[in-house]
Design a protein around this motif. Structure first.
Motif, PDB file in Angstrom:
ATOM      1  N   GLU A   1       0.806  -1.215   0.000  1.00 33.97           N
ATOM      2  CA  GLU A   1       0.000   0.000   0.000  1.00 33.97           C
ATOM      3  C   GLU A   1       0.837   1.263   0.000  1.00 33.97           C
ATOM      4  O   GLU A   1       0.312   2.352  -0.259  1.00 33.97           O
ATOM      5  CB  GLU A   1      -0.945  -0.029   1.215  1.00 33.97           C
ATOM      6  N   VAL A   2       2.132   1.159   0.262  1.00 34.80           N
ATOM      7  CA  VAL A   2       3.005   2.333   0.302  1.00 34.80           C
ATOM      8  C   VAL A   2       3.940   2.306  -0.901  1.00 34.80           C
ATOM      9  O   VAL A   2       4.176   1.264  -1.509  1.00 34.80           O
ATOM     10  CB  VAL A   2       3.808   2.395   1.607  1.00 34.80           C
ATOM     11  N   GLY A   3       4.485   3.477  -1.241  1.00 32.30           N
ATOM     12  CA  GLY A   3       5.334   3.595  -2.408  1.00 32.30           C
ATOM     13  C   GLY A   3       6.777   3.212  -2.147  1.00 32.30           C
ATOM     14  O   GLY A   3       7.181   2.951  -1.004  1.00 32.30           O
ATOM     15  N   PRO A   4       7.589   3.178  -3.206  1.00 35.93           N
ATOM     16  CA  PRO A   4       9.012   2.850  -3.063  1.00 35.93           C
ATOM     17  C   PRO A   4       9.703   3.830  -2.117  1.00 35.93           C
ATOM     18  O   PRO A   4       9.440   5.026  -2.136  1.00 35.93           O
ATOM     19  CB  PRO A   4       9.551   3.000  -4.490  1.00 35.93           C
ATOM     20  N   GLY A   5      10.590   3.317  -1.291  1.00 38.67           N
ATOM     21  CA  GLY A   5      11.350   4.174  -0.398  1.00 38.67           C
ATOM     22  C   GLY A   5      10.642   4.539   0.887  1.00 38.67           C
ATOM     23  O   GLY A   5      11.225   5.226   1.735  1.00 38.67           O
ATOM     24  N   ASP A   6       9.408   4.097   1.073  1.00 40.28           N
ATOM     25  CA  ASP A   6       8.695   4.403   2.308  1.00 40.28           C
ATOM     26  C   ASP A   6       9.298   3.578   3.455  1.00 40.28           C
ATOM     27  O   ASP A   6       9.327   2.346   3.404  1.00 40.28           O
ATOM     28  CB  ASP A   6       7.206   4.074   2.155  1.00 40.28           C
ATOM     29  N   GLY A   7       9.780   4.249   4.484  1.00 43.50           N
ATOM     30  CA  GLY A   7      10.461   3.575   5.574  1.00 43.50           C
ATOM     31  C   GLY A   7       9.594   2.617   6.344  1.00 43.50           C
ATOM     32  O   GLY A   7      10.101   1.689   7.001  1.00 43.50           O
ATOM     33  N   ARG A   8       8.275   2.792   6.288  1.00 44.71           N
ATOM     34  CA  ARG A   8       7.386   1.886   7.010  1.00 44.71           C
ATOM     35  C   ARG A   8       7.457   0.464   6.452  1.00 44.71           C
ATOM     36  O   ARG A   8       7.309  -0.511   7.193  1.00 44.71           O
ATOM     37  CB  ARG A   8       5.952   2.412   6.955  1.00 44.71           C
ATOM     38  N   LEU A   9       7.672   0.355   5.139  1.00 49.22           N
ATOM     39  CA  LEU A   9       7.754  -0.969   4.528  1.00 49.22           C
ATOM     40  C   LEU A   9       8.972  -1.720   5.051  1.00 49.22           C
ATOM     41  O   LEU A   9       8.881  -2.899   5.415  1.00 49.22           O
ATOM     42  CB  LEU A   9       7.797  -0.851   3.006  1.00 49.22           C
ATOM     43  N   ARG A  10      10.106  -1.065   5.092  1.00 51.46           N
ATOM     44  CA  ARG A  10      11.315  -1.713   5.612  1.00 51.46           C
ATOM     45  C   ARG A  10      11.136  -2.107   7.078  1.00 51.46           C
ATOM     46  O   ARG A  10      11.529  -3.201   7.499  1.00 51.46           O
ATOM     47  CB  ARG A  10      12.508  -0.772   5.447  1.00 51.46           C
ATOM     48  N   LYS A  11      10.517  -1.238   7.859  1.00 54.19           N
ATOM     49  CA  LYS A  11      10.304  -1.528   9.278  1.00 54.19           C
ATOM     50  C   LYS A  11       9.459  -2.781   9.469  1.00 54.19           C
ATOM     51  O   LYS A  11       9.805  -3.664  10.268  1.00 54.19           O
ATOM     52  CB  LYS A  11       9.634  -0.332   9.954  1.00 54.19           C
ATOM     53  N   VAL A  12       8.356  -2.872   8.739  1.00 61.59           N
ATOM     54  CA  VAL A  12       7.483  -4.039   8.866  1.00 61.59           C
ATOM     55  C   VAL A  12       8.175  -5.290   8.327  1.00 61.59           C
ATOM     56  O   VAL A  12       8.098  -6.366   8.936  1.00 61.59           O
ATOM     57  CB  VAL A  12       6.144  -3.798   8.138  1.00 61.59           C
ATOM     58  N   ALA A  13       8.855  -5.175   7.194  1.00 64.32           N
ATOM     59  CA  ALA A  13       9.548  -6.336   6.625  1.00 64.32           C
ATOM     60  C   ALA A  13      10.611  -6.861   7.581  1.00 64.32           C
ATOM     61  O   ALA A  13      10.760  -8.083   7.757  1.00 64.32           O
ATOM     62  CB  ALA A  13      10.166  -5.964   5.286  1.00 64.32           C
ATOM     63  N   ASP A  14      11.351  -5.970   8.226  1.00 67.43           N
ATOM     64  CA  ASP A  14      12.366  -6.405   9.196  1.00 67.43           C
ATOM     65  C   ASP A  14      11.717  -7.107  10.385  1.00 67.43           C
ATOM     66  O   ASP A  14      12.239  -8.104  10.901  1.00 67.43           O
ATOM     67  CB  ASP A  14      13.187  -5.208   9.676  1.00 67.43           C
ATOM     68  N   LYS A  15      10.561  -6.608  10.826  1.00 65.37           N
ATOM     69  CA  LYS A  15       9.849  -7.274  11.915  1.00 65.37           C
ATOM     70  C   LYS A  15       9.440  -8.681  11.510  1.00 65.37           C
ATOM     71  O   LYS A  15       9.612  -9.639  12.282  1.00 65.37           O
ATOM     72  CB  LYS A  15       8.606  -6.462  12.294  1.00 65.37           C
ATOM     73  N   LEU A  16       8.908  -8.825  10.298  1.00 67.86           N
ATOM     74  CA  LEU A  16       8.467 -10.140   9.841  1.00 67.86           C
ATOM     75  C   LEU A  16       9.646 -11.084   9.670  1.00 67.86           C
ATOM     76  O   LEU A  16       9.527 -12.289   9.942  1.00 67.86           O
ATOM     77  CB  LEU A  16       7.686 -10.001   8.528  1.00 67.86           C
ATOM     78  N   ARG A  17      10.793 -10.565   9.240  1.00 63.96           N
ATOM     79  CA  ARG A  17      11.993 -11.397   9.152  1.00 63.96           C
ATOM     80  C   ARG A  17      12.381 -11.919  10.536  1.00 63.96           C
ATOM     81  O   ARG A  17      12.752 -13.095  10.685  1.00 63.96           O
ATOM     82  CB  ARG A  17      13.145 -10.604   8.535  1.00 63.96           C
TER      83      ARG A  17
END
Length: 213
Positions: free
Chosen positions: A184-200
């Motif tokens: 739902e967020v665009g490229p470079g949005d820091g929220r995506l990295r934060k959530v992906a790291d949590k899921l990892r």
């Protein structure tokens, strides 16, 4: 973000009974997207922008399409082509939990990246960028919002909560598609990295990943 609201009057039964051809402007209005997203579609429902509706670059052309890897959905025999990286981590989390907790997935049940620009709703353009997937698209077509039981919908809500706003479910669109999940967020949005790291981290920790109680 746009005000997406599922229309409870649009059931699979009423859709089929109406015999409406859901392409072009009517579907685009129903998807609740902005005028710029509408302008990216031409009749009869062809996406003509270099970016998908969620803002990610379209991965078109033979060479670029080859760069989209196929990911196995853990615990199942299904696989799906997705943009590698954080987007794939989030989408695969949704697919794994769907498999374990909503309905088991067979090998051909999930569709991801495509180079076909035909869309029945603007959010389907997100397959072009590899940032969306469709589970059992024949069972959950655009416009059918009654394919899951309430307990299954509750599980989907839990998946969305896991992803903290970076994942959107097609069941929440004005023209719903209950097997659709997208970034739902665009490229470079820091929220995506934060959530992906949590899921990892969850995937590496005992009793935290998908398929655990």
């Amino acid at each position: 973000m746009n005000d997406h609201v599922s229309d409870p009057s649009l059931s699979r039964r009423s859709l089929l009974a109406s015999g409406t051809g859901l392409v072009g402007g009517a579907v685009l209005w129903a998807s609740g997207l902005t005028p710029s997203a509408h302008a990216a579609v031409t009749e009869p429902g062809v996406w003509n922008s270099g970016r998908s509706a969620n803002g990610w670059p379209v991965l078109g052309g033979t060479m670029r399409a080859r760069s989209v890897p196929t990911h196995t959905i853990e615990g199942s025999d299904a696989s799906v082509a997705l943009l590698s990286g954080d987007a794939a981590v989030v989408l695969l989390h949704a697919a794994r939990r769907f498999h374990y907790e909503v309905e088991e997935l067979d090998p051909d049940d999930v569709v991801g990246h495509t180079t076909s620009r035909k869309v029945a709703a603007s959010y389907e353009s997100n397959y072009l960028s590899g940032t969306a997937l469709a589970i059992q698209p024949d069972q959950f077509p655009v416009g059918a919002g009654d394919g899951l039981f309430p307990a299954q919908v509750a599980t989907v809500r839990e998946i969305l909560n896991d992803c903290e706003g970076v994942l959107r479910w097609g069941g929440d669109e004005r023209m719903p598609k209950q097997g659709h999940f997208q970034i739902e967020v665009g490229p470079g949005d820091g929220r995506l990295r934060k959530v992906a790291d949590k899921l990892r981290r969850w995937n590496e920790a005992p009793c935290r990943g998908a398929g655990t109680d």
